[in-house]
Design an enzyme around this catalytic site. Structure first.
Site, mmCIF file in Angstrom:
data_model
loop_
_atom_site.group_PDB
_atom_site.id
_atom_site.type_symbol
_atom_site.label_atom_id
_atom_site.label_comp_id
_atom_site.label_asym_id
_atom_site.label_seq_id
_atom_site.Cartn_x
_atom_site.Cartn_y
_atom_site.Cartn_z
ATOM 1 N N TYR A 84 0.859 -1.181 0.000
ATOM 2 C CA TYR A 84 0.000 0.000 0.000
ATOM 3 C C TYR A 84 0.892 1.227 0.000
ATOM 4 C CZ TYR A 84 -3.286 3.568 1.493
ATOM 5 O OH TYR A 84 -4.044 4.705 1.559
ATOM 6 N N GLU B 14 -3.460 7.531 -4.092
ATOM 7 C CA GLU B 14 -3.453 6.251 -3.372
ATOM 8 C C GLU B 14 -3.226 5.113 -4.368
ATOM 9 O OE1 GLU B 14 -7.148 4.479 -1.802
ATOM 10 O OE2 GLU B 14 -6.166 4.521 0.154
#
Ligand code: GDP
Ligand code: MN
Length: 387
Positions: free
Chosen positions: A109, A197
């Protein structure tokens, strides 16, 4: 403002970030053609909606023929896709993105966002990628790494190395990761982004770093500097009542509760939401009609409130300073007649022309409960909706 995955990837690719090559399609036939044009043995077909969680919801599929790509597109295009981020009504899939499949070895992530506590942009990273990061943050906060970026320096070498080490990246992979951080930061700053993101950022079987998913959000107040980004706005993805409110210059944010609030001034609106919660109920929205609203604007605001099927009661809390209470009352009466108001309505009104305002409401024939102050107003509306 948010954009679609394929748009975010195009922006990031322009800055040099590693993204798989792909093509967007709006019909099953075009999806098959896109698969052929890619010329890869395997591709991934991904629903394009402004929400995550598509993978788990069946909106992402690995395919190995044009026919498979076409069939999958036919099964999702034009229908709502329900993910944990869309709410129960889902979002209608109007396009799919067809991109070359990657050999995934690890899913990480990676995000950049405006971090209030460090008063700047921060890098957020985790080895627990590919899944619901909110859940990771809630259950195992130690798995989330955070590096505040010094605006005068940018991403420093030691920060890239520290993150790479913590994520267990080495050699060529760590070097590519460091380059990506610099690239993303440049993209973030130059586009006035509020969020980038990448979930997952993958490490492929041969140790390369690839942005497999991409989400970007932009600062609305800076969009005037980026007409090419503003063009990417997709009204189909916006909440219809929020778009309607924007037309009338109202600050309106839809929430999950059932008491509609019409308030002037952002501070009073926040306080009104707090006091509703304090008395055991939930606001259905934040709505600041602003200082100089006219009757037409008030009526629009009221219509938007009542168009929400969850609204079981309305609380109007106005302190008339620049706003005149008689103008407010007129707007409320007009809108209530237009929409045939059935829900209980509690009004707390103080300030300029309050007596005229009360008179207009009283003689309107509408069923309105007058409240003496904010606490009284909140208690009354909570009691009226019966919970
Ligand atoms: P999201 O669920 O909306 O966040 O959509 P993602 O773009 O993150 O895709 C969901 C999942 O699909 C990813 O976490 C991957 O596990 C998988 N996926 C997407 N693209 C590929 C690919 O090219 N190869 C492989 N093996 N898996 C992929
Ligand atoms: Mn994702």
């Amino acid at each position: 403002m948010n954009v679609h995955e394929f748009q975010a990837k195009a922006i990031l690719a322009k800055y040099g970030a590693p993204v798989p090559k792909g093509q967007v399609a709006t019909s099953p036939e075009a999806t098959a053609a896109a698969f052929r044009a890619l010329g890869e043995a395997r591709a991934v077909v991904k629903a394009q909606i402004h929400a995550g969680g598509r993978g788990k919801a069946g909106g992402v599929k690995l395919v190995s023929s044009a026919q498979q790509a076409q069939d999958f597109a036919a099964s999702i295009l034009g229908k709502p896709l329900v993910t944990h981020q869309t709410g129960p009504e889902g979002r209608v899939v109007r396009r799919v993105y067809v991109e070359a499949a990657s050999e995934v070895a690890r899913e990480l992530y990676l995000a950049m966002l405006v971090d209030r506590s460090s008063e700047g942009v921060a890098i957020i990273a985790s080895a627990a990628g590919g899944m619901d990061i909110e859940e990771v943050a809630a259950k195992t906060p130690d798995k989330i790494l955070s590096e505040p970026i010094d605006v005068a320096i940018g991403v420093a070498g030691f920060q890239s190395r520290r993150l790479a080490l913590a994520l267990d990246l080495a050699g060529k992979t760590a070097a590519e990761f460091g380059t990506l951080l610099t690239t993303l930061y440049r993209a973030f700053m130059e586009t006035d982004a509020s969020l980038i993101e990448i979930n997952p950022l993958v490490i492929t079987a041969d140790g390369s770093v690839v942005c497999l998913d991409a989400k970007m959000g932009f600062d609305d107040n800076a969009l005037f500097r980026h007409p090419e980004i503003r063009e990417l706005r997709d009204p189909g993805e916006e909440d219809p009542s929020e778009s309607e409110a924007a037309k009338f210059n109202l600050s309106y944010v839809q929430l999950d509760g059932n008491i509609g609030c019409m308030v002037n001034g952002a501070g009073l609106a926040m306080a009104t939401m707090d006091i509703i919660k304090f008395h055991g109920a939930e606001p259905a929205n934040f709505l600041d009609i602003g200082g100089g609203a006219d009757a037409e604007k008030v009526a629009a605001a009221f219509r938007i409130l009542l168009a929400d099927p969850r609204v079981k009661g309305v609380l109007i809390n106005i302190f008339g300073g620049i706003m005149r209470c008689d103008v407010l009352a007129q707007g409320v009466v007009e809108a209530a007649r237009q929409v045939k108001l059935n829900a209980p309505l509690v009004v707390r009104m103080e300030g300029t022309n309050v007596e005229q305002g009360r008179e207009i409401l009283k003689s309107s024939g509408l069923k309105i409960t007058a409240a003496s102050d904010m606490a009284d107003a909140a208690q009354r509306i909570v009691a009226l909706i019966g919970k």
